[in-house]
Enzyme design. Structure first.
Site, short mmCIF file in Angstrom:
data_model
loop_
_atom_site.label_atom_id
_atom_site.label_comp_id
_atom_site.label_asym_id
_atom_site.label_seq_id
_atom_site.Cartn_x
_atom_site.Cartn_y
_atom_site.Cartn_z
CB THR A 1 -0.87 0.14 1.08
OG1 THR A 1 0.09 -0.23 2.29
CG2 THR A 1 -1.92 -1.12 1.23
N GLY A 2 2.10 1.17 0.11
CA GLY A 2 2.85 2.21 0.26
C GLY A 2 3.45 2.97 -1.15
CB ALA A 3 5.46 6.03 -1.83
CB SER B 1 -3.60 -2.02 4.93
OG SER B 1 -2.89 -0.65 4.81
CB CYS C 1 16.08 6.39 -4.29
SG CYS C 1 15.88 7.12 -2.64
CD GLN D 1 18.47 12.18 -1.13
OE1 GLN D 1 19.82 12.15 -0.77
NE2 GLN D 1 17.82 11.30 -0.58
NE ARG E 1 13.89 14.14 2.43
CZ ARG E 1 13.88 12.91 2.22
NH1 ARG E 1 13.85 12.46 0.93
NH2 ARG E 1 14.11 12.09 3.12
CG HIS F 1 16.07 11.52 -5.05
ND1 HIS F 1 15.21 12.14 -4.28
CD2 HIS F 1 16.48 10.46 -4.39
CE1 HIS F 1 14.62 11.27 -3.25
NE2 HIS F 1 15.52 10.13 -3.27
CG ASN G 1 12.33 9.51 -5.34
OD1 ASN G 1 11.91 10.43 -6.18
ND2 ASN G 1 11.88 9.30 -4.34
#
Ligand code: A2P
Ligand code: 11C
Length: 358
Positions: free
Chosen positions: A11-13, A40, A128, A155, A245, A252, A325
């Site tokens: 379910t993550g990025a 989830s 990444c 990033q 960041r 990135h 990334n």
């Protein structure tokens, strides 16, 4: 043969992109298991147009699974991947937990695909920011030799997960509405202080460690050496990094300063990169052509531009490297490794492997 595949952290990025990259891959998937936290359970995601219910990840989730793609965080991989290996599943792990383990190959297919041949059930997908840098540097190292690398990163929030992207948008809206920005996650969820990323720059990615370098900076130093040289020759290239960041959701950027053993012209470097696997050169100052996160997003390639010689130091150069990334830096590199495992008939756990991760 059809493979039964599990995605841990589905379910993550990164996990959602693993699903999408797997759909587009050459891997014949018979069955798919989408695993996440208890929270989830009840959610449904799609794989190849079919609805699939998300299951809670527990050791027995890996019974009958051939291949695991994992991106649910280091602690989850530490706990569950040895269980998966015990049950005969080969794991491609996108977390940092196993990367420096001597029994675990750390693989970027364009650079060191043969390292897969000696796997013991777990293969690590690098950080990444490391991946996109070595994709661009390896062809240069092979052709001209490489002595030193100094990298500064720009990033994207997405490296810290979907919740960090959401925080960036919320803070931007707060600022535009004239309200105070509320930082809750970045720079590091578990650290003492939080600062807004919107309209700001944060020179901290992950926690501070030895010599006042952050963990992200140490990852770039150590992983680059392991991937490009193997541990034995690690001292042969000097690497240092400053990781920052920036308020970009995905993609990135990196400025890479490097010194070669030979002294090629910038045109010769461009020529080598133009035919390098996974690299797209976007470099024409007369047309203002250079890589950008907004044009790299959604692509599998690593984009390189601003290639030029240092004007003071002969044999030294600068370049600007951008990649998505979440794709080349994570989901696509993992699926690319899995494709290669399938192609080489390496989706099997060698005897004695499980004991290595007890
Ligand atoms: P969940 O959505 O159920 O929390 P991101 O990198 O975008 O933050 O995503 C993290 C991924 O790791 C999500 O899929 C998340 O699932 C999963 N995850 C977090 N904690 C656990 C856990 N204890 N067990 C399994 N998966 C987890
Ligand atoms: C970031 N590079 O941008 C990190 C995310 O070791 O896989 C990747 C963490 C890792 O925050």
């Amino acid at each position: 043969k059809q493979y039964t595949v599990a995605i841990l952290g589905a379910t993550g990025a990164v996990g959602t992109r693993m699903i999408e990259q797997l759909e587009q891959s050459t891997i014949p998937v018979g069955e798919i298991h989408l695993l996440a936290s208890k929270r989830s359970v009840g959610k449904k995601l799609k794989f190849n147009g079919q609805e699939v219910a998300v299951e809670e990840a527990v050791p027995d989730s890996f019974n009958g699974v051939d291949l695991v793609l994992a991106s649910a965080g280091g602690d989850i991989s530490a706990r569950l991947l040895p269980e998966a290996v015990k049950r005969g599943a080969v794991c491609v792990d996108n977390t940092s937990h196993f990367r420096m383990n001597d029994n675990v190959p750390l693989v970027v297919p364009e650079v060191n695909v043969d390292a897969l041949e000696n796997h013991h059930g777990i293969i690590a997908d690098p950080n990444c920011s490391t991946i996109q840098m070595v994709v661009a540097l390896e062809p240069i190292r092979k052709q001209f030799g490489l002595k030193q690398v100094i990298v500064s990163t720009y990033q994207a929030a997405g490296g810290a997960g979907q919740s960090a992207i959401n925080e960036l948008y919320r803070e931007a809206q707060e600022k535009l509405d004239g309200k105070p920005m509320q930082a809750e996650i970045l720079p590091v969820k578990g650290d003492k202080k939080h600062y807004p990323l919107a309209f700001n720059l944060l020179p901290q990615i992950d926690v501070f460690e030895e010599a006042d370098y952050t963990h992200e900076e140490w990852k770039m130093i150590r992983e680059t050496k392991k991937i490009m040289l193997g541990d034995k020759f690690a001292k042969d290239i000097k690497v240092t990094a400053t990781c920052v960041r920036v308020p970009v959701p995905i993609g990135h950027g990196e400025t890479v300063y490097f010194e070669t053993a030979q002294e090629p012209t910038p045109a010769e470097i461009k020529q080598v990169l133009a035919t390098a696997p996974g690299v797209v050169v976007q470099d024409d100052p007369s047309q203002q052509l250079y890589p950008q996160p907004v044009t790299a997003e959604g692509k599998r390639d690593t984009f390189v531009g601003r290639i030029r010689a240092d004007v003071e130091n002969p044999g030294s150069y600068h370049m600007w490297v951008v990649a998505d990334n979440l794709l080349k830096g994570a989901a696509w590199n993992a699926v690319q490794i899995a494709q290669e495992l399938v192609k080489r008939d390496l989706v099997r756990v060698p005897e004695g492997s499980a004991e290595l991760f007890n």
